[in-house]
Design an enzyme around this catalytic site. Structure first.
Site, PDB file in Angstrom:
ATOM      1  N   CYS A   2       0.848  -1.182   0.000  1.00 36.35           N
ATOM      2  CA  CYS A   2       0.000   0.000   0.000  1.00 36.35           C
ATOM      3  C   CYS A   2       0.888   1.237   0.000  1.00 36.35           C
ATOM      4  CB  CYS A   2      -0.934   0.097   1.211  1.00 36.35           C
ATOM      5  SG  CYS A   2      -2.021  -1.289   1.409  1.00 36.35           S
ATOM      6  N   ARG A  27       3.331   0.124  -5.187  1.00 31.83           N
ATOM      7  CA  ARG A  27       3.176  -0.538  -3.885  1.00 31.83           C
ATOM      8  C   ARG A  27       1.844  -1.289  -3.765  1.00 31.83           C
ATOM      9  NH1 ARG A  27       6.778   1.447  -0.191  1.00 31.83           N
ATOM     10  NH2 ARG A  27       5.469   0.707   1.503  1.00 31.83           N
ATOM     11  N   TRP A  75      -2.965  -2.465  -1.619  1.00 35.34           N
ATOM     12  CA  TRP A  75      -2.698  -3.859  -1.976  1.00 35.34           C
ATOM     13  C   TRP A  75      -3.383  -4.677  -0.883  1.00 35.34           C
ATOM     14  CZ3 TRP A  75      -0.323  -8.245   0.038  1.00 35.34           C
ATOM     15  CH2 TRP A  75      -0.032  -9.263  -0.894  1.00 35.34           C
ATOM     16  N   ASN A 101      -0.832   1.606   6.003  1.00 37.56           N
ATOM     17  CA  ASN A 101      -0.045   0.588   5.289  1.00 37.56           C
ATOM     18  C   ASN A 101       0.490  -0.348   6.365  1.00 37.56           C
ATOM     19  OD1 ASN A 101       3.365   0.736   4.038  1.00 37.56           O
ATOM     20  ND2 ASN A 101       1.874  -0.879   3.786  1.00 37.56           N
ATOM     21  N   GLY A 102       0.145  -1.641   6.246  1.00 36.53           N
ATOM     22  CA  GLY A 102       0.615  -2.589   7.257  1.00 36.53           C
ATOM     23  C   GLY A 102      -0.496  -3.548   7.624  1.00 36.53           C
ATOM     24  N   GLU A 487      15.637 -16.987 -12.060  1.00 35.52           N
ATOM     25  CA  GLU A 487      15.248 -15.579 -12.202  1.00 35.52           C
ATOM     26  C   GLU A 487      14.548 -15.333 -13.553  1.00 35.52           C
ATOM     27  OE1 GLU A 487      14.828 -13.127 -10.400  1.00 35.52           O
ATOM     28  OE2 GLU A 487      14.969 -11.352 -11.655  1.00 35.52           O
ATOM     29  N   LYS A 491      10.823 -13.840 -13.908  1.00 36.51           N
ATOM     30  CA  LYS A 491      10.503 -12.638 -14.702  1.00 36.51           C
ATOM     31  C   LYS A 491       9.316 -12.920 -15.615  1.00 36.51           C
ATOM     32  CE  LYS A 491      11.963 -10.021 -13.060  1.00 36.51           C
ATOM     33  NZ  LYS A 491      12.630 -10.218 -11.852  1.00 36.51           N
ATOM     34  N   GLU A 494       5.935 -13.443 -13.567  1.00 34.91           N
ATOM     35  CA  GLU A 494       5.468 -12.208 -12.926  1.00 34.91           C
ATOM     36  C   GLU A 494       4.689 -11.313 -13.879  1.00 34.91           C
ATOM     37  OE1 GLU A 494       8.415 -10.200  -9.791  1.00 34.91           O
ATOM     38  OE2 GLU A 494       9.425 -10.639 -11.675  1.00 34.91           O
ATOM     39  N   HIS A 510      15.283 -36.139 -13.665  1.00 38.94           N
ATOM     40  CA  HIS A 510      14.687 -36.672 -12.435  1.00 38.94           C
ATOM     41  C   HIS A 510      13.206 -36.305 -12.318  1.00 38.94           C
ATOM     42  CE1 HIS A 510      18.555 -38.090 -11.168  1.00 38.94           C
ATOM     43  NE2 HIS A 510      19.071 -36.884 -11.365  1.00 38.94           N
ATOM     44  N   LYS A 609       5.549  -3.941  -5.492  1.00 34.84           N
ATOM     45  CA  LYS A 609       7.001  -3.788  -5.557  1.00 34.84           C
ATOM     46  C   LYS A 609       7.642  -3.988  -4.192  1.00 34.84           C
ATOM     47  CE  LYS A 609      10.747  -2.419  -7.674  1.00 34.84           C
ATOM     48  NZ  LYS A 609      11.292  -3.489  -8.503  1.00 34.84           N
TER      49      LYS A 609
HETATM   50  C1  G6P Z   1       8.501  -8.284  -4.304  1.00 40.50           C
HETATM   51  C2  G6P Z   1       8.919  -7.691  -5.629  1.00 40.50           C
HETATM   52  C3  G6P Z   1      10.134  -8.434  -6.175  1.00 40.50           C
HETATM   53  C4  G6P Z   1      11.254  -8.425  -5.156  1.00 40.50           C
HETATM   54  C5  G6P Z   1      10.797  -8.980  -3.805  1.00 40.50           C
HETATM   55  C6  G6P Z   1      11.845  -8.730  -2.727  1.00 40.50           C
HETATM   56  O1  G6P Z   1       7.998  -9.557  -4.494  1.00 40.50           O
HETATM   57  O2  G6P Z   1       7.853  -7.750  -6.554  1.00 40.50           O
HETATM   58  O3  G6P Z   1      10.580  -7.808  -7.360  1.00 40.50           O
HETATM   59  O4  G6P Z   1      12.327  -9.179  -5.628  1.00 40.50           O
HETATM   60  O5  G6P Z   1       9.605  -8.323  -3.387  1.00 40.50           O
HETATM   61  O6  G6P Z   1      11.945  -7.341  -2.529  1.00 40.50           O
HETATM   62  P1  G6P Z   1      13.214  -6.604  -1.990  1.00 40.50           P
HETATM   63  O7  G6P Z   1      12.831  -5.154  -2.035  1.00 40.50           O
HETATM   64  O8  G6P Z   1      13.431  -7.092  -0.591  1.00 40.50           O
HETATM   65  O9  G6P Z   1      14.360  -6.915  -2.868  1.00 40.50           O
END
Ligand code: G6P
Length: 614
Positions: A2, A27, A75, A101-102, A487, A491, A494, A510, A609
């Site tokens: 949020c 956020r 969020w 937020n929280g 990764e 990507k 996501e 396996h 994010k």
């Molecule tokens: C969220 C974001 C990711 C990020 C992860 C960890 O899931 O969408 O992109 O890698 O948090 O966030 P940080 O800020 O701790 O790297």
């Protein structure tokens, strides 16, 4: 998650708050709302499900006057995303409005008590409990708003960044935080409050980062006063921020993600500036130099992180073990914090986080510190909670990363881990001087090589169009490129919502090889390194089962052209720096597939994010 923003000053609050919400949408973006107090002291609250643009549209036909206001982009944690659960929430009498937020963990108990005292609830949120509690305490004890906030927060278990306003009081708002970030912007005759500095920077670069359990009383005509929940007055240093508004804008790119991918040559140079010195043959990472004993004497290194940062941590494990000969464990912060882990005082802990606000990583750091371990942070956001809660650390210095899918922060985390490894290895004499110098020179060449890969963007875009049909993808790599496969898969899922899995190539036999048929695209990282022949054999096994292979290979590779369906060439480098290059085509591939599928690349569904809830 949020995003929250507040304004008080001489300008109309509405445009500032809406713009602020757009900056904070990364956020969370499932609903948005705003509360404004007009010159008569009347309070207007508007909330809509969906994006900030929908709130802005809705407000067009309503009274949005007022020079004080608060706004929120959500969020969802408690209660589905709809108009009622959107913030701001208001109290029984509708006199108080609050954004949050929280998570309030004990909200059910508090709610029950309030209902017994005649309070009625509109929403399913934990936040509404908080605003009702503040009002209940205020009326019961006949105290002012600040005292009521202090008393209410004393009863709350959980995490919060809140801003609360009172009808009829257009000269003041009150903000407080615990475990969720809050920045106070100090302008000339105007003040701002926000989850991060992005809504503020256009107006002032002077900010105060509130600490846990601090409350700011922000009055139109006075300097903000900061007190704790226990009413102890605090003096906080005003910090001058160095980010600019242009760093927060798209600069001609259609999406932040693409801009951030293309920024990487520069961000990697920025990250190494003043640290990698090839004329003096040195790596100067002050955080490591100042704490070299902690690392050189460490019996073990524990890396804590989530998401993409966790993938960087896996590559860090390979680097630190190879060059520094220290055993490394890489942990998901969310698992580590709850599993009673063994932590020794002579462990060195590295916490990696782009935002520096990830709740699980913060809690895991806390645990490690309590056990007496030394904790080093690798963060991007300057002044963030993780940066402040670690003993020392290194910033990645890539500027704000806005796209929800992390790109430039990931490669900079890798550069920091590489610099750390070289720094410690030289100190410990676990690499020869000759090897050290060779690696240093190669590290310095990486940004140019990234630039070279970015020039192949058009062909990767063409390739992406071939694969938009796919519902599944497999990514394979070995050695340093195994975490890159993870990764790359992350990507893709996501931002395109295509199911994708990353695997160490040799593990295919396996189980996962059963998934292979002529429909299954397999992205195989097969660069010219120590694992090349092994990966080729693994790819042959997939080819034999008709899988469609996209191979990432080193320039001048000849063997793969006969095996793979499509080949993407990248420059050669040292094995240990391969991830810095191999991830680039994977970022571009995900981006273009998502765009072709018309996904909201910068704000993918259900994600945020900065994950400030556990
Ligand atoms: C969220 C974001 C990711 C990020 C992860 C960890 O899931 O969408 O992109 O890698 O948090 O966030 P940080 O800020 O701790 O790297």
């Amino acid at each position: 998650m949020c995003g929250i923003v507040g304004y008080i000053g001489y300008r109309e609050a509405f445009p500032i708050l809406i713009k602020g919400l757009y900056h904070l949408e990364y956020r969370g973006y499932d609903s948005a709302g705003i509360a404004l107090i007009n010159s008569n002291g009347g309070m207007n609250i508007y909330k809509t499900k969906g994006r900030v643009s929908e709130l802005e549209e809705f407000c067009k036909n309503h009274d949005v006057s007022g020079t004080i206001g608060i706004a929120h982009t959500r969020w969802a944690t408690h209660g589905e995303p709809n108009n009622i659960n959107a913030h701001p929430h208001y109290s029984e009498s509708k006199n108080l409005a609050l954004i949050h937020n929280g998570i309030i963990e004990n909200y059910t108990v508090l709610k029950k008590q309030l209902i017994q005292n005649g309070y009625h609830f509109q929403s399913n949120t934990d936040t509404e409990v908080l605003v009702q509690l503040i009002e209940y305490i205020k009326e019961l004890n006949n105290v002012d708003l600040c005292t009521a906030v202090q008393l209410a927060l004393g009863q709350v278990i959980g995490a919060y960044a809140i801003v609360v306003m009172e009808k009829g009081q257009n000269d003041r708002f009150i903000a407080a935080r615990k475990s969720s970030p809050l920045v106070l912007g100090i302008g000339k005759d105007e003040f701002f409050i926000a989850s991060d500095a992005s809504p503020i920077i256009e107006y002032t670069n002077k900010v105060i980062y509130l600490e846990d359990e601090e409350i700011a009383i922000v009055h139109r005509h006075e300097s903000p006063k900061i007190v704790t929940i226990g009413n102890i007055e605090k003096t906080r240093e005003i910090i001058q921020l160095e980010i600019s508004l242009s760093q927060l804008e798209k600069g001609g790119y259609p999406h932040f993600m693409l801009k951030e991918i293309f920024e990487q040559p520069q961000t990697l140079r920025d990250c190494m500036r003043g640290r990698v010195d090839i004329t003096c043959n040195n790596v100067v990472l002050s955080g490591i130099i100042d704490n070299k004993k902690q690392f050189c004497d460490a019996k073990r290194i524990i890396i804590l992180a989530c998401g993409t940062s966790w993938h960087a941590g896996l590559i860090g494990e390979y680097l630190l073990e190879e060059f520094c000969r220290i055993p490394v464990e890489v942990e998901y912060s969310s698992e580590f914090r709850y599993r009673n882990p063994v932590i020794y005082p002579d462990d060195a802990v590295i916490a990696i986080s782009q935002s520096g606000e990830t709740a699980d990583t913060l809690a895991a750091i806390d645990l490690a510190r309590k056990a007496g371990a030394f904790v080093y942070g690798i963060c991007n956001v300057v002044g963030s909670s993780i940066a402040r809660n670690t003993h020392s650390g290194s910033y990645t210095h890539v500027g704000p990363e806005i796209g929800v899918a992390s790109t430039k922060a990931f490669t900079a985390q890798l550069i920091v881990l590489a610099m750390m490894s070289l720094c410690i290895a030289r100190e410990k004499k676990t690499v020869t001087e000759e090897r050290f110098l060779k690696l240093l020179k190669e590290l310095d060449r990486i940004p140019d090589k990234v630039e070279q890969i970015l020039r192949t963007d058009e062909s990767i875009k063409n390739l992406s169009e071939i694969f938009t049909y796919a519902h599944n993808f497999i990514y394979l790599g070995r050695g340093y490129n195994y975490p890159v496969a993870l990764e790359g898969a992350l990507k893709l899922k996501e931002i395109s919502y295509i199911h994708a899995e990353g695997y160490p190539a040799a593990e295919m036999k396996h189980g996962p090889i059963a998934l292979i048929d002529s429909e299954m695209p397999v992205v195989a990282i097969a660069t010219d390194n120590g694992m090349y022949d092994k990966v080729i054999s693994n790819i042959q096994e997939i080819k034999a089962r008709n899988g469609r292979i996209i191979a990432i290979v080193s320039e001048n590779d000849t063997a793969m052209k006969d095996i793979a369906d499509y080949v993407i060439e990248i420059p050669a480098t040292e094995d240990c720096f391969d991830p810095l290059l191999t991830i680039i085509p994977l970022q571009l591939l995900s981006y273009h597939i998502a765009v072709t599928k018309r996904r909201d690349v910068d704000r993918p569904r259900n994600l945020a994010k900065s994950v400030t809830v556990e």
